[in-house]
Scaffold this motif. Structure first.
Motif, mmCIF file in Angstrom:
data_model
loop_
_atom_site.group_PDB
_atom_site.id
_atom_site.type_symbol
_atom_site.label_atom_id
_atom_site.label_comp_id
_atom_site.label_asym_id
_atom_site.label_seq_id
_atom_site.Cartn_x
_atom_site.Cartn_y
_atom_site.Cartn_z
ATOM 1 N N GLY A 89 0.784 -1.223 0.000
ATOM 2 C CA GLY A 89 0.000 0.000 0.000
ATOM 3 C C GLY A 89 0.821 1.280 0.000
ATOM 4 N N LEU A 90 2.151 1.172 0.026
ATOM 5 C CA LEU A 90 3.018 2.344 0.028
ATOM 6 C C LEU A 90 3.616 2.573 -1.356
ATOM 7 C CD1 LEU A 90 4.927 1.748 3.371
ATOM 8 C CD2 LEU A 90 2.992 3.273 2.983
ATOM 9 N N PHE A 91 3.533 3.808 -1.830
ATOM 10 C CA PHE A 91 4.118 4.162 -3.114
ATOM 11 C C PHE A 91 5.632 4.026 -3.032
ATOM 12 C CE2 PHE A 91 6.189 7.340 -5.790
ATOM 13 C CZ PHE A 91 5.700 6.979 -7.031
ATOM 14 N N CYS A 92 6.235 3.332 -4.007
ATOM 15 C CA CYS A 92 7.689 3.116 -4.008
ATOM 16 C C CYS A 92 8.395 3.803 -5.164
ATOM 17 C CB CYS A 92 7.994 1.620 -4.042
ATOM 18 S SG CYS A 92 7.510 0.819 -2.520
ATOM 19 N N CYS A 93 7.790 3.814 -6.350
ATOM 20 C CA CYS A 93 8.406 4.504 -7.480
ATOM 21 C C CYS A 93 7.412 4.561 -8.632
ATOM 22 C CB CYS A 93 9.713 3.839 -7.919
ATOM 23 S SG CYS A 93 9.538 2.276 -8.807
ATOM 24 N N TYR A 94 7.782 5.318 -9.652
ATOM 25 C CA TYR A 94 7.028 5.345 -10.899
ATOM 26 C C TYR A 94 7.547 4.227 -11.788
ATOM 27 C CZ TYR A 94 5.528 9.922 -9.389
ATOM 28 O OH TYR A 94 4.988 10.955 -8.666
ATOM 29 N N LEU A 95 6.700 3.774 -12.684
ATOM 30 C CA LEU A 95 7.094 2.808 -13.703
ATOM 31 C C LEU A 95 6.659 3.345 -15.051
ATOM 32 C CD1 LEU A 95 5.978 -0.544 -12.025
ATOM 33 C CD2 LEU A 95 8.303 0.353 -12.171
ATOM 34 N N LEU A 96 7.457 3.088 -16.058
ATOM 35 C CA LEU A 96 7.116 3.456 -17.425
ATOM 36 C C LEU A 96 6.974 2.171 -18.224
ATOM 37 C CD1 LEU A 96 6.776 5.850 -19.438
ATOM 38 C CD2 LEU A 96 9.153 5.411 -20.087
ATOM 39 N N TYR A 143 12.825 5.945 -21.387
ATOM 40 C CA TYR A 143 11.893 6.202 -22.488
ATOM 41 C C TYR A 143 11.135 4.939 -22.871
ATOM 42 C CZ TYR A 143 15.169 10.047 -22.789
ATOM 43 O OH TYR A 143 15.974 11.114 -22.470
ATOM 44 N N HIS A 144 9.952 5.123 -23.407
ATOM 45 C CA HIS A 144 9.156 3.959 -23.810
ATOM 46 C C HIS A 144 9.874 3.115 -24.861
ATOM 47 C CE1 HIS A 144 7.689 5.281 -27.797
ATOM 48 N NE2 HIS A 144 7.801 6.491 -27.286
ATOM 49 N N THR A 145 10.791 3.697 -25.585
ATOM 50 C CA THR A 145 11.548 2.939 -26.584
ATOM 51 C C THR A 145 12.537 1.965 -25.935
ATOM 52 O OG1 THR A 145 13.131 4.759 -26.730
ATOM 53 C CG2 THR A 145 11.350 4.712 -28.365
ATOM 54 N N GLN A 146 12.734 2.076 -24.628
ATOM 55 C CA GLN A 146 13.656 1.191 -23.912
ATOM 56 C C GLN A 146 12.935 0.096 -23.135
ATOM 57 O OE1 GLN A 146 15.399 4.498 -21.723
ATOM 58 N NE2 GLN A 146 17.288 4.302 -22.892
ATOM 59 N N THR A 147 11.618 0.026 -23.227
ATOM 60 C CA THR A 147 10.884 -0.923 -22.387
ATOM 61 C C THR A 147 10.786 -2.317 -22.981
ATOM 62 O OG1 THR A 147 8.692 -0.468 -23.288
ATOM 63 C CG2 THR A 147 9.428 0.931 -21.471
ATOM 64 N N ALA A 148 10.510 -2.447 -24.273
ATOM 65 C CA ALA A 148 10.264 -3.750 -24.923
ATOM 66 C C ALA A 148 9.289 -4.596 -24.106
ATOM 67 C CB ALA A 148 11.580 -4.492 -25.152
ATOM 68 N N LEU A 185 6.590 14.755 -22.456
ATOM 69 C CA LEU A 185 7.104 15.543 -23.561
ATOM 70 C C LEU A 185 6.543 15.010 -24.871
ATOM 71 C CD1 LEU A 185 10.879 15.824 -22.583
ATOM 72 C CD2 LEU A 185 9.155 17.611 -22.417
ATOM 73 N N ASP A 186 6.062 15.885 -25.703
ATOM 74 C CA ASP A 186 5.552 15.495 -27.023
ATOM 75 C C ASP A 186 4.518 14.376 -26.943
ATOM 76 O OD1 ASP A 186 7.243 17.391 -28.255
ATOM 77 O OD2 ASP A 186 8.904 15.953 -28.236
ATOM 78 N N GLY A 187 3.684 14.403 -25.913
ATOM 79 C CA GLY A 187 2.596 13.443 -25.801
ATOM 80 C C GLY A 187 2.968 12.104 -25.199
ATOM 81 N N ASP A 188 4.218 11.933 -24.778
ATOM 82 C CA ASP A 188 4.627 10.679 -24.148
ATOM 83 C C ASP A 188 5.281 10.934 -22.802
ATOM 84 O OD1 ASP A 188 3.991 8.162 -25.361
ATOM 85 O OD2 ASP A 188 5.108 8.844 -27.116
ATOM 86 N N TYR A 189 5.176 9.931 -21.950
ATOM 87 C CA TYR A 189 5.797 9.992 -20.630
ATOM 88 C C TYR A 189 7.205 9.441 -20.689
ATOM 89 C CZ TYR A 189 1.239 11.120 -18.853
ATOM 90 O OH TYR A 189 0.050 11.760 -18.622
ATOM 91 N N GLN A 190 8.008 9.930 -19.773
ATOM 92 C CA GLN A 190 9.325 9.357 -19.540
ATOM 93 C C GLN A 190 9.583 9.427 -18.044
ATOM 94 O OE1 GLN A 190 12.497 12.657 -20.657
ATOM 95 N NE2 GLN A 190 11.294 12.056 -22.427
ATOM 96 N N VAL A 191 10.435 8.532 -17.555
ATOM 97 C CA VAL A 191 10.799 8.551 -16.145
ATOM 98 C C VAL A 191 12.243 8.997 -16.010
ATOM 99 C CG1 VAL A 191 9.079 6.879 -15.327
ATOM 100 C CG2 VAL A 191 11.288 6.050 -16.173
#
Length: 152
Positions: free
Chosen positions: A27-34, A98-103, A115-121
């Motif tokens: 129940g505790l926030f730990c980090c963001y994920l992309l 970046y989303h290009t690094q997620t696969a 930025l430009d309509g996309d999220y990044q962490v």
């Protein structure tokens, strides 16, 4: 599993090609994920994992393992792998911006921006170094389930 033990990925915002999520442990926030985009039909390397309950395990044999062993020698015991996902394999929680690094993998972040309509962490390595031992500790206690929910 009660809420105090639960590990959750909660998806909170969607960009053109990306999805921003929160990682909660007990129940505790730990980090963001992309992650990649939410899609009804899976597109290899461009789709986030579907909603559901999965298993976490340490994977000490996958290709990224050697690289992370060198980067994080004091804590690394294997890649944090999410298993049991239909049509996905080798899905790791790892660093990236970046989303290009997620696969198809969730990337850790301490902060986010759009930025430009996309999220990044941002500050991905710092977030990874924080959540890795927390997740390993949960697995050592027998809490190896992770629940993924869309709230976007």
């Amino acid at each position: 599993m009660n809420e105090k033990q639960r590990i959750n990925i909660i998806r909170v915002a969607q960009g053109k090609n990306s999805t921003l999520s929160h990682l909660y442990i007990g129940g505790l926030f730990c980090c963001y994920l992309l992650e990649d985009s939410i899609r009804k039909e899976k597109i290899q390397g461009l789709t986030c994992i579907p909603e559901g309950e999965y298993r976490l395990r340490l994977n000490p044999w996958a290709g990224m393992n050697a690289q992370y062993g060198v980067k994080y020698p004091k804590v690394h015991r294997g890649m944090l792998e999410i298993t049991g996902i239909p049509n996905f394999d080798l899905v790791f929680i790892h660093i990236g911006n970046y989303h290009t690094q997620t696969a198809g993998c969730p990337l850790t972040g301490s902060y986010w921006q759009r930025l430009d309509g996309d999220y990044q962490v941002l500050h991905s390595a710092a977030a990874y170094k924080y959540v890795y031992p927390l997740l390993v500790g949960e697995m050592e206690k027998g809490n190896n389930r992770i629940v993924v929910e869309n709230r976007v």
